[in-house]
Write an enzyme that holds these catalytic residues in place. Structure first.
Site, PDB file in Angstrom:
ATOM      1  N   TYR A 128     -16.851  -4.421  -7.435  1.00 44.26           N
ATOM      2  CA  TYR A 128     -15.573  -4.000  -6.838  1.00 44.26           C
ATOM      3  C   TYR A 128     -15.719  -3.839  -5.319  1.00 44.26           C
ATOM      4  O   TYR A 128     -14.926  -4.372  -4.538  1.00 44.26           O
ATOM      5  CB  TYR A 128     -15.158  -2.680  -7.500  1.00 44.26           C
ATOM      6  N   LYS A 164     -13.932  -6.054  -2.293  1.00 50.31           N
ATOM      7  CA  LYS A 164     -13.162  -5.437  -1.200  1.00 50.31           C
ATOM      8  C   LYS A 164     -13.755  -5.840   0.163  1.00 50.31           C
ATOM      9  O   LYS A 164     -13.019  -6.112   1.108  1.00 50.31           O
ATOM     10  CB  LYS A 164     -13.152  -3.913  -1.336  1.00 50.31           C
ATOM     11  N   SER A 188     -11.483   0.002   0.133  1.00 50.99           N
ATOM     12  CA  SER A 188     -12.063   1.194  -0.501  1.00 50.99           C
ATOM     13  C   SER A 188     -13.354   1.575   0.211  1.00 50.99           C
ATOM     14  O   SER A 188     -14.043   0.712   0.782  1.00 50.99           O
ATOM     15  CB  SER A 188     -12.368   0.861  -1.965  1.00 50.99           C
TER      16      SER A 188
HETATM   17  N1  LIG Z   1      -6.696   5.013  -6.535  1.00 51.27           N
HETATM   18  C1  LIG Z   1      -7.809   5.112  -5.812  1.00 51.27           C
HETATM   19  O1  LIG Z   1      -8.556   6.090  -5.897  1.00 51.27           O
HETATM   20  C2  LIG Z   1      -8.188   4.008  -4.864  1.00 51.27           C
HETATM   21  C3  LIG Z   1      -9.294   4.206  -4.015  1.00 51.27           C
HETATM   22  C4  LIG Z   1      -9.662   3.181  -3.154  1.00 51.27           C
HETATM   23  C5  LIG Z   1      -8.913   2.008  -3.137  1.00 51.27           C
HETATM   24  N2  LIG Z   1      -7.866   1.843  -3.981  1.00 51.27           N
HETATM   25  C6  LIG Z   1      -7.127   0.593  -3.963  1.00 51.27           C
HETATM   26  O2  LIG Z   1      -5.738   0.868  -3.759  1.00 51.27           O
HETATM   27  C7  LIG Z   1      -4.948  -0.061  -4.484  1.00 51.27           C
HETATM   28  C8  LIG Z   1      -3.962   0.662  -5.369  1.00 51.27           C
HETATM   29  O3  LIG Z   1      -4.686   1.513  -6.240  1.00 51.27           O
HETATM   30  P1  LIG Z   1      -4.001   2.174  -7.498  1.00 51.27           P
HETATM   31  O4  LIG Z   1      -4.768   3.390  -7.789  1.00 51.27           O
HETATM   32  O5  LIG Z   1      -2.536   2.234  -7.301  1.00 51.27           O
HETATM   33  O6  LIG Z   1      -4.342   1.081  -8.602  1.00 51.27           O
HETATM   34  P2  LIG Z   1      -3.535   0.753  -9.943  1.00 51.27           P
HETATM   35  O7  LIG Z   1      -4.505   0.155 -10.883  1.00 51.27           O
HETATM   36  O8  LIG Z   1      -2.729   1.927 -10.366  1.00 51.27           O
HETATM   37  O9  LIG Z   1      -2.514  -0.365  -9.452  1.00 51.27           O
HETATM   38  C9  LIG Z   1      -2.876  -1.697  -9.242  1.00 51.27           C
HETATM   39  C10 LIG Z   1      -1.695  -2.541  -9.678  1.00 51.27           C
HETATM   40  O10 LIG Z   1      -2.038  -3.915  -9.460  1.00 51.27           O
HETATM   41  C11 LIG Z   1      -1.460  -4.644 -10.516  1.00 51.27           C
HETATM   42  N3  LIG Z   1      -2.143  -5.918 -10.657  1.00 51.27           N
HETATM   43  C12 LIG Z   1      -3.384  -6.136 -11.139  1.00 51.27           C
HETATM   44  N4  LIG Z   1      -3.648  -7.435 -11.152  1.00 51.27           N
HETATM   45  C13 LIG Z   1      -2.552  -8.069 -10.672  1.00 51.27           C
HETATM   46  C14 LIG Z   1      -2.231  -9.418 -10.452  1.00 51.27           C
HETATM   47  N5  LIG Z   1      -3.097 -10.394 -10.767  1.00 51.27           N
HETATM   48  N6  LIG Z   1      -1.012  -9.738  -9.943  1.00 51.27           N
HETATM   49  C15 LIG Z   1      -0.115  -8.749  -9.655  1.00 51.27           C
HETATM   50  N7  LIG Z   1      -0.381  -7.433  -9.839  1.00 51.27           N
HETATM   51  C16 LIG Z   1      -1.574  -7.102 -10.346  1.00 51.27           C
HETATM   52  C17 LIG Z   1      -1.658  -3.769 -11.752  1.00 51.27           C
HETATM   53  O11 LIG Z   1      -0.783  -4.134 -12.801  1.00 51.27           O
HETATM   54  C18 LIG Z   1      -1.373  -2.384 -11.177  1.00 51.27           C
HETATM   55  O12 LIG Z   1      -0.009  -2.021 -11.368  1.00 51.27           O
HETATM   56  C19 LIG Z   1      -5.934  -0.970  -5.219  1.00 51.27           C
HETATM   57  O13 LIG Z   1      -6.150  -2.115  -4.443  1.00 51.27           O
HETATM   58  C20 LIG Z   1      -7.198  -0.159  -5.282  1.00 51.27           C
HETATM   59  O14 LIG Z   1      -8.343  -0.966  -5.366  1.00 51.27           O
HETATM   60  C21 LIG Z   1      -7.470   2.835  -4.839  1.00 51.27           C
END
Ligand SMILES: NC(=O)c1ccc[n+]([C@@H]2O[C@H](COP(=O)([O-])OP(=O)(O)OC[C@H]3O[C@@H](n4cnc5c(N)ncnc54)[C@H](O)[C@@H]3O)[C@@H](O)[C@H]2O)c1
Length: 331
Positions: free
Chosen positions: A148, A152, A124
């Site tokens: 967070y 990362k 991120s």
């Molecule tokens: N959405 C954004 O704006 C954004 C921005 C920067 C980075 N990210 C990163 O991208 C990735 C995906 O983001 P997203 O928006 O789809 O997030 P999200 O929260 O929708 O999905 C994350 C998934 O991880 C699963 N999870 C959590 N803990 C777990 C565990 N211990 N074992 C197995 N699964 C587990 C959750 O159940 C969820 O389905 C994440 O790593 C997030 O940090 C997202």
């Protein structure tokens, strides 16, 4: 080839799995099977690719060894606790965002026998902290201002070291804030950036916790999937020791977001936005970057949207039913 997606029930994971199942290929390789892992049940998709789902917590010992036992060639590590939750629940943030990935990397390392999968990690732009220049270049040091972002940044270091030691072939993709996020609001502190577009376009009120001149860095869910696919297929010899890349995106203020909303949803959509300042969210968002010059990733073929209107259009195309829009593109 076999592909493993961890966090496959999440917003990005679902869309990635859907795209891979639809394409049936990753780069030049045919996907024979996909293993989708999450703590909640990932959706099984129709398509030519054989899909298996596992409901497991990657934080639990043994789970990472189990899901990597079949030696998938590509692993997408997307599981995470979002920024707001990682700030509120310190232990959970470190357990999921750091320890679970460490388990995964160790599981891969201990398979040994020449196994060296491509590991794509969703990092991120929260790895960066103030003070910022107006536009952040690729040389900016990672000095996160949230738990967070710190988690990362630590994983980015692990990714680089495990790659250097030849255990994995890692790529860290620093995603911008993904907007417009479909579905119900989540606990991400950045959630309102999507809420101010999504909720009014669905006829619901949106709460805006920060001032309208707040500027931030965005890409659509479609672009996020494109970034991950590019990271899985690119030639990593060009990365050297710097395995994580800041993704391109669109820099926009909340005001500019609202102007784009008005062009699609009209004044009645904009009227559904209610300002309700939230000090904690404003403080967190105030410590986030506003704009990047992501030329390293751009040169390596990563492509985002060019303006916020395009981001809204992706949401309308991918998430809303066509018939709800009239001839002028208004709801
Ligand atoms: N959405 C954004 O704006 C954004 C921005 C920067 C980075 N990210 C990163 O991208 C990735 C995906 O983001 P997203 O928006 O789809 O997030 P999200 O929260 O929708 O999905 C994350 C998934 O991880 C699963 N999870 C959590 N803990 C777990 C565990 N211990 N074992 C197995 N699964 C587990 C959750 O159940 C969820 O389905 C994440 O790593 C997030 O940090 C997202």
């Amino acid at each position: 080839m076999q592909v493993l997606v961890i966090g496959a029930a999440g917003m990005v994971g679902r869309k990635l799995a859907q795209r891979l199942a639809g394409d049936g290929v990753l780069g030049a390789e045919v996907i024979d099977s996909m293993l989708l892992v999450d703590v909640v049940s990932p959706t099984v998709l129709p398509g030519g690719v054989r899909v298996e789902t596992v409901v497991s917590d990657l934080c639990e010992l043994g789970v990472a060894c189990g899901v990597t036992a079949a030696r998938p060639e590509v692993i997408f590590d997307l599981a995470a606790v979002v920024s707001g939750e990682a700030e509120i629940d310190f232990e959970k943030g470190y357990r999921v965002n750091l320890d679970a990935t460490r388990h995964l990397l160790e599981a891969v390392r201990t398979v040994g026998d020449g196994y060296r999968p491509r590991v794509v990690f969703s990092s991120s732009v929260a790895v960066f902290g103030p003070p910022f220049p107006d536009v952040i270049g690729d040389e900016q040091a990672t000095t996160p201002a949230t738990s967070y972002g710190t988690q990362k940044a630590i994983v980015e270091l692990l990714l680089a070291d495990y790659s250097r030691r030849g255990f994995i072939d890692g790529v860290g993709v620093r995603l911008p804030t993904i907007c417009v996020r479909p579905g119900a609001p989540n606990r991400a502190a950045s959630g309102f950036f999507s809420g101010v577009i999504r909720e009014p376009l669905n006829g619901r009120e949106a709460v805006l916790p920060v001032s309208r001149d707040v500027r931030h860095w965005f890409a659509s869910p479609r672009a996020a999937v494109r970034f991950l696919v590019r990271a899985a297929t690119m030639d990593t010899s060009e990365l050297g020791l710097r395995r994580s890349l800041t993704m391109p995106g669109v820099s926009a203020t909340v005001d500019e977001e609202i102007a784009a909303l008005r062009r699609v949803g009209g004044d009645q959509a904009v009227a559904l936005i209610r300002d309700e300042p939230d000090e904690m969210i404003a403080r967190m968002v105030g410590s986030w970057p506003r704009a990047f010059d992501a030329r390293r990733a751009a040169a390596l073929g990563f492509v985002a949207e060019t303006d916020f209107d395009e981001i809204v259009r992706v949401y309308v195309d991918d998430e809303l039913d066509g018939p709800t829009l009239d001839g002028q593109g208004r709801l």
